[in-house]
Design an enzyme around this catalytic site. Structure first.
Site, PDB file in Angstrom:
ATOM      1  N   ARG A 104     -20.927  50.450  -7.249  1.00 49.26           N
ATOM      2  CA  ARG A 104     -21.013  51.396  -6.127  1.00 49.26           C
ATOM      3  C   ARG A 104     -22.437  51.796  -5.728  1.00 49.26           C
ATOM      4  O   ARG A 104     -22.762  51.790  -4.541  1.00 49.26           O
ATOM      5  CB  ARG A 104     -20.193  52.656  -6.413  1.00 49.26           C
ATOM      6  CG  ARG A 104     -18.711  52.465  -6.360  1.00 49.26           C
ATOM      7  CD  ARG A 104     -18.243  51.889  -5.051  1.00 49.26           C
ATOM      8  NE  ARG A 104     -16.795  51.878  -4.951  1.00 49.26           N
ATOM      9  CZ  ARG A 104     -16.073  50.895  -4.439  1.00 49.26           C
ATOM     10  NH1 ARG A 104     -16.668  49.807  -3.972  1.00 49.26           N
ATOM     11  NH2 ARG A 104     -14.763  50.980  -4.371  1.00 49.26           N
ATOM     12  N   ASP A 133     -15.378  57.434  -6.265  1.00 52.07           N
ATOM     13  CA  ASP A 133     -16.311  56.682  -5.434  1.00 52.07           C
ATOM     14  C   ASP A 133     -17.033  57.538  -4.400  1.00 52.07           C
ATOM     15  O   ASP A 133     -18.174  57.276  -4.053  1.00 52.07           O
ATOM     16  CB  ASP A 133     -15.589  55.510  -4.773  1.00 52.07           C
ATOM     17  CG  ASP A 133     -15.253  54.430  -5.795  1.00 52.07           C
ATOM     18  OD1 ASP A 133     -15.997  54.317  -6.780  1.00 52.07           O
ATOM     19  OD2 ASP A 133     -14.249  53.721  -5.607  1.00 52.07           O
ATOM     20  N   SER A 182      -3.986  49.458  -4.561  1.00 47.95           N
ATOM     21  CA  SER A 182      -5.375  49.581  -4.121  1.00 47.95           C
ATOM     22  C   SER A 182      -6.228  48.831  -5.131  1.00 47.95           C
ATOM     23  O   SER A 182      -6.269  49.178  -6.306  1.00 47.95           O
ATOM     24  CB  SER A 182      -5.749  51.061  -4.080  1.00 47.95           C
ATOM     25  OG  SER A 182      -7.141  51.173  -3.963  1.00 47.95           O
TER      26      SER A 182
HETATM   27  N1  ARG Z   1     -11.134  54.141 -11.829  1.00 43.88           N
HETATM   28  C1  ARG Z   1     -12.177  53.203 -11.596  1.00 43.88           C
HETATM   29  C2  ARG Z   1     -13.465  53.893 -11.265  1.00 43.88           C
HETATM   30  O1  ARG Z   1     -13.461  54.999 -10.857  1.00 43.88           O
HETATM   31  C3  ARG Z   1     -11.812  52.164 -10.585  1.00 43.88           C
HETATM   32  C4  ARG Z   1     -11.478  52.615  -9.212  1.00 43.88           C
HETATM   33  C5  ARG Z   1     -11.258  51.431  -8.340  1.00 43.88           C
HETATM   34  N2  ARG Z   1     -10.678  51.730  -7.082  1.00 43.88           N
HETATM   35  C6  ARG Z   1      -9.556  51.155  -6.626  1.00 43.88           C
HETATM   36  N3  ARG Z   1      -9.166  51.505  -5.471  1.00 43.88           N
HETATM   37  N4  ARG Z   1      -8.889  50.273  -7.311  1.00 43.88           N
HETATM   38  O2  ARG Z   1     -14.504  53.300 -11.432  1.00 43.88           O
END
Ligand code: ARG
Length: 401
Positions: A104, A133, A182
């Site tokens: 990210r 995120d 997702s």
């Molecule tokens: N829980 C993980 C993180 O916060 C992954 C999130 C990924 N997002 C998704 N929409 N699959 O790093």
């Protein structure tokens, strides 16, 4: 007069926003929302290539639905500056090998670079208000003076409403009401959330996995891969030097065929929400297992123990997207110093979902066969005998009290 001209020019000027674009449901829905709801005249999309397989699809949609699209190849940078750092730090947050979290800040930085180049008025991301995120993006976006817009968070759309909005705007999305997963992917890991998976008591259907074979379909004989490390990072496979991207891709492929690297965990998000997460990450499992083993061979026991604390804090800051925090740099300095000696070869056996170290060697090993072997006599066993007299002394004195 000149004030009025400036004001008029300002009003006539196109309002431009740069959106970090994955091609998924949320960011796709953001494009028309930024025009219709926020009044932007121009929406520029940026897709950062961190090794996600569906890149072409994102690029196609970005070009079709936005006013201008950029695809930025950041794979090498991702490996060199983020994945390699994670390997050195045995990067693991509560059992999660930090895929999305690692990428990210880099994706956000690339989006900012384009926004500056495009002289945009605002930066946008497609994150909701519940996840991690939003924080990771904004820690970077807010280093600029641009407005930060998060349509999905502002409007609080459910996934079903998002799917409906995309349908009305003729934006094709692969998620359906029956398969609302997702997914976030990069070279290091693939994450799957949403739908019924949100119930921690629900067993994930096989269809959510794409990188790893189910155990009944894995290869029937084991594969041994020798990984060469230099200064804490992998540089060779089976004696052949390879660049980082290719090496990770190769291990994802072979590890996936053996069903290596699935994680199903309850994870503590930044906001404190507990979330059920599923991940696939064959290369990460293999490389982290091999790296840790090599550290055991070359670092002192005090280094190993102290580094566990450092690694845990490093992973927590990485998870929180706080990679520009001074503490993150301080910890990285210590980690890098220890890695100067983490050079050698580790053989890992892949079979039926396991990655198991079966051999290791290093010029830097703090290992003495002469001293430890059952077959060798100690140089002077009296030394150990004298030391043994003192061993446990404090406990004996305590018992006498
Ligand atoms: N829980 C993980 C993180 O916060 C992954 C999130 C990924 N997002 C998704 N929409 N699959 O790093």
């Amino acid at each position: 007069m000149s004030y009025l001209i400036d004001k008029l020019a300002g009003e006539l000027r196109m309002k431009k926003v740069v959106l970090s674009y994955s091609g998924g449901l949320d960011t796709s829905v953001c494009i028309p929302l930024l025009r219709e709801h926020y009044g932007f005249d121009s929406v520029v999309t940026v897709t950062t290539d961190v090794g996600q397989p569906d890149l072409k699809e994102a690029e196609k949609k970005g070009k079709k639905f936005s006013d201008k699209h950029y695809t930025i190849d950041a794979k090498d940078e991702f490996v060199r500056d983020y994945i390699f750092s994670a390997i050195k730090a045995n990067g693991n947050y509560e059992g999660y090998v930090l895929g999305t979290a690692l990428a990210r800040p880099l994706i956000a930085k690339k989006t900012v670079e384009i926004a500056l180049k495009e002289k945009a008025d605002a930066l946008a991301h497609g994150c909701t208000g519940k996840g991690n995120d939003q924080f990771r993006f904004e820690a970077v976006f807010r280093t600029t003076n641009m407005d930060v817009i998060a349509p999905m968070r502002d409007l609080n759309l459910t996934r079903e409403e998002g799917i409906e909005y995309a349908r009305v705007h003729d934006i094709p999305v692969s998620v359906t009401k029956a398969k609302p997963w997702s997914v976030d992917e990069n070279l290091w890991s693939r994450s799957i959330e949403g739908g019924k998976l949100e119930d921690p008591g629900y067993v994930p259907p096989e269809e959510i996995f794409q990188w790893t074979a189910p155990l009944e379909k894995t290869l029937n004989s084991p594969t041994i891969m020798e990984i060469g490390f230099e200064r804490g990072v992998p540089v060779a496979l089976n004696g052949k030097r390879m660049d980082g991207v290719a090496l990770i891709q190769r291990l994802n492929e072979i590890g996936g065929k053996h069903g290596v690297g699935r994680t199903d965990i309850i994870e503590d998000r930044i906001l404190g929400l507990k979330a059920r997460e599923n991940y696939e990450h064959p290369a990460a499992t293999i490389l982290l297992t091999a790296h840790k083993d090599l550290e055991q061979l070359v670092l002192t026991r005090d280094e190993i123990k102290f580094k566990m604390l450092v690694d845990a804090k490093w992973a927590e800051l990485a998870y929180h997207g706080l990679v520009d925090d001074p503490l993150f740099t301080d910890l990285s300095t210590l980690i890098n110093k220890t890695q100067e000696r983490v050079t050698g070869e580790v053989k890992v056996q892949l079979f039926k979902g396991n990655a198991r170290v079966v051999a290791r060697k290093s010029q830097k090993a703090l290992y003495s066969k002469e001293l430890v072997s059952f077959d060798a006599k100690m140089p002077d066993s009296k030394t150990a005998k004298e030391y043994a007299k003192f061993y446990g002394l404090q406990a004996r004195l305590f018992k006498k009290m």
